[in-house]
Design a protein around this motif. Sequence first.
Motif, PDB file in Angstrom:
ATOM      1  N   TYR A 140     -10.335   0.853 -18.564  1.00 37.88           N
ATOM      2  CA  TYR A 140     -10.009   1.574 -17.333  1.00 37.88           C
ATOM      3  C   TYR A 140      -8.690   2.341 -17.434  1.00 37.88           C
ATOM      4  O   TYR A 140      -8.519   3.377 -16.779  1.00 37.88           O
ATOM      5  N   ALA A 141      -7.765   1.843 -18.220  1.00 39.02           N
ATOM      6  CA  ALA A 141      -6.461   2.505 -18.347  1.00 39.02           C
ATOM      7  C   ALA A 141      -6.659   3.926 -18.880  1.00 39.02           C
ATOM      8  O   ALA A 141      -7.245   4.135 -19.939  1.00 39.02           O
ATOM      9  N   GLY A 142      -6.204   4.903 -18.124  1.00 42.14           N
ATOM     10  CA  GLY A 142      -6.297   6.293 -18.543  1.00 42.14           C
ATOM     11  C   GLY A 142      -7.644   6.943 -18.326  1.00 42.14           C
ATOM     12  O   GLY A 142      -7.830   8.114 -18.675  1.00 42.14           O
ATOM     13  N   ALA A 143      -8.608   6.228 -17.730  1.00 42.42           N
ATOM     14  CA  ALA A 143      -9.950   6.788 -17.573  1.00 42.42           C
ATOM     15  C   ALA A 143      -9.984   7.927 -16.560  1.00 42.42           C
ATOM     16  O   ALA A 143     -10.710   8.903 -16.738  1.00 42.42           O
ATOM     17  N   LEU A 147      -8.145   6.456 -10.211  1.00 41.45           N
ATOM     18  CA  LEU A 147      -8.215   5.002 -10.148  1.00 41.45           C
ATOM     19  C   LEU A 147      -7.106   4.466  -9.243  1.00 41.45           C
ATOM     20  O   LEU A 147      -5.921   4.695  -9.470  1.00 41.45           O
ATOM     21  N   ALA A 148      -7.507   3.740  -8.180  1.00 43.26           N
ATOM     22  CA  ALA A 148      -6.534   3.244  -7.208  1.00 43.26           C
ATOM     23  C   ALA A 148      -6.295   1.760  -7.339  1.00 43.26           C
ATOM     24  O   ALA A 148      -5.206   1.272  -7.026  1.00 43.26           O
ATOM     25  N   ALA A 149      -7.290   1.014  -7.757  1.00 43.12           N
ATOM     26  CA  ALA A 149      -7.194  -0.440  -7.852  1.00 43.12           C
ATOM     27  C   ALA A 149      -8.401  -0.942  -8.627  1.00 43.12           C
ATOM     28  O   ALA A 149      -9.366  -0.195  -8.856  1.00 43.12           O
ATOM     29  N   SER A 190      -2.914  -3.392 -17.158  1.00 46.31           N
ATOM     30  CA  SER A 190      -3.001  -2.393 -18.220  1.00 46.31           C
ATOM     31  C   SER A 190      -3.141  -0.988 -17.652  1.00 46.31           C
ATOM     32  O   SER A 190      -2.555  -0.031 -18.166  1.00 46.31           O
ATOM     33  N   ALA A 191      -3.918  -0.863 -16.565  1.00 45.89           N
ATOM     34  CA  ALA A 191      -4.141   0.447 -15.947  1.00 45.89           C
ATOM     35  C   ALA A 191      -3.055   0.825 -14.950  1.00 45.89           C
ATOM     36  O   ALA A 191      -3.079   1.928 -14.399  1.00 45.89           O
ATOM     37  N   GLN A 192      -2.111  -0.101 -14.693  1.00 39.60           N
ATOM     38  CA  GLN A 192      -1.023   0.126 -13.747  1.00 39.60           C
ATOM     39  C   GLN A 192      -1.532   0.445 -12.341  1.00 39.60           C
ATOM     40  O   GLN A 192      -1.085   1.388 -11.686  1.00 39.60           O
ATOM     41  N   VAL A 193      -2.517  -0.367 -11.897  1.00 36.92           N
ATOM     42  CA  VAL A 193      -3.020  -0.253 -10.526  1.00 36.92           C
ATOM     43  C   VAL A 193      -3.053  -1.645  -9.913  1.00 36.92           C
ATOM     44  O   VAL A 193      -2.912  -2.655 -10.608  1.00 36.92           O
ATOM     45  N   ARG A 282       8.701  -4.385  -7.549  1.00 32.65           N
ATOM     46  CA  ARG A 282       7.310  -4.264  -7.110  1.00 32.65           C
ATOM     47  C   ARG A 282       7.128  -4.887  -5.724  1.00 32.65           C
ATOM     48  O   ARG A 282       6.437  -4.339  -4.877  1.00 32.65           O
ATOM     49  N   LEU A 283       7.755  -6.032  -5.496  1.00 30.02           N
ATOM     50  CA  LEU A 283       7.657  -6.672  -4.186  1.00 30.02           C
ATOM     51  C   LEU A 283       8.299  -5.793  -3.118  1.00 30.02           C
ATOM     52  O   LEU A 283       7.761  -5.620  -2.025  1.00 30.02           O
TER      53      LEU A 283
END
Length: 292
Positions: A140-143, A147-149, A190-193, A282-283
């Motif tokens: 999914y990373a970079g696909a 991509l939101a989640a 990995s996908a940062q979502v 992030r929090l």
Amino acid sequence: MRSLLFVPGDSPKKQQKGLESGADALILDLEDSVALDAKPQAREITLAFLKTVLAMPRRPRLIVRVNALSTGLTEADLDAVMQGAPDAIMLPKSEGGIDVSHLAAKIAVREAESDLPDGATRIIPIATETGKGIFGLGSYAGATHRLAALTWGAEDLSADLGAETNRLTDGSYADPYRLARALTLFAASSAQVDAIDTVFTNFRDADGFRAECIAARRDGFTGKMAIHPAQVAPINEVFAPSPEAVAKADAIIALFADNPGVGVIGLDGEMLDRPHLVRAQRLKARADKLAE
């Protein structure tokens, strides 16, 4: 998004109840909760709801779960609902980055046809509903920039595996589903979502539900899907950063900002390094987004 409530695409009454539930997002379902012969009507009802709610000054995010790419129904789903400018499309039985790339291309065409901004419609795959999907989690990373989640599912996966059940007698997940859950977290990282936890089907078990929400937050999920309006308030409460947690995050961020050349800093008897700073940032970002 903390709470994402499923509502059937063919039920205006349940859609209205969902709107009143306090959920951060509504998942307007054209898939499992709608019988095959009712899907054309469900598309019309969902489109009308999208157009009505999008005009409201304050509203939840609107996500449409279309039918899986393998069903041959996805095109008709998109033809209908993209006219209503949903915030996101949820893709069931997704088996990897190729599937979301294909969906992204279909969405792009319909955005252009409906005069919507390019890229405005995001994608949330349910990434573990088939055995094949487990092996696609790393793709999914970079696909797609849409991509939101990422979220996961245990019900369809158990059917795909031919399992008798997906939970043990104490209510916890059996090993294959614990693995799917953990791998979803890694895939989202990995996908940062964001990683969104799956549904808890026994909506009458309030204690078990709350315990599962707490465990999901602890492990890194940022929200949870719901199947009943009564589940929304507990989700919102559990996944909202507490004032104490936000205050500690602010202190950590400020401490590192005041000491830019230091790798390790002590705070209240605890040694903190960069991973603690990243968690605090992030929090804080989630808390700020909720405050908006």
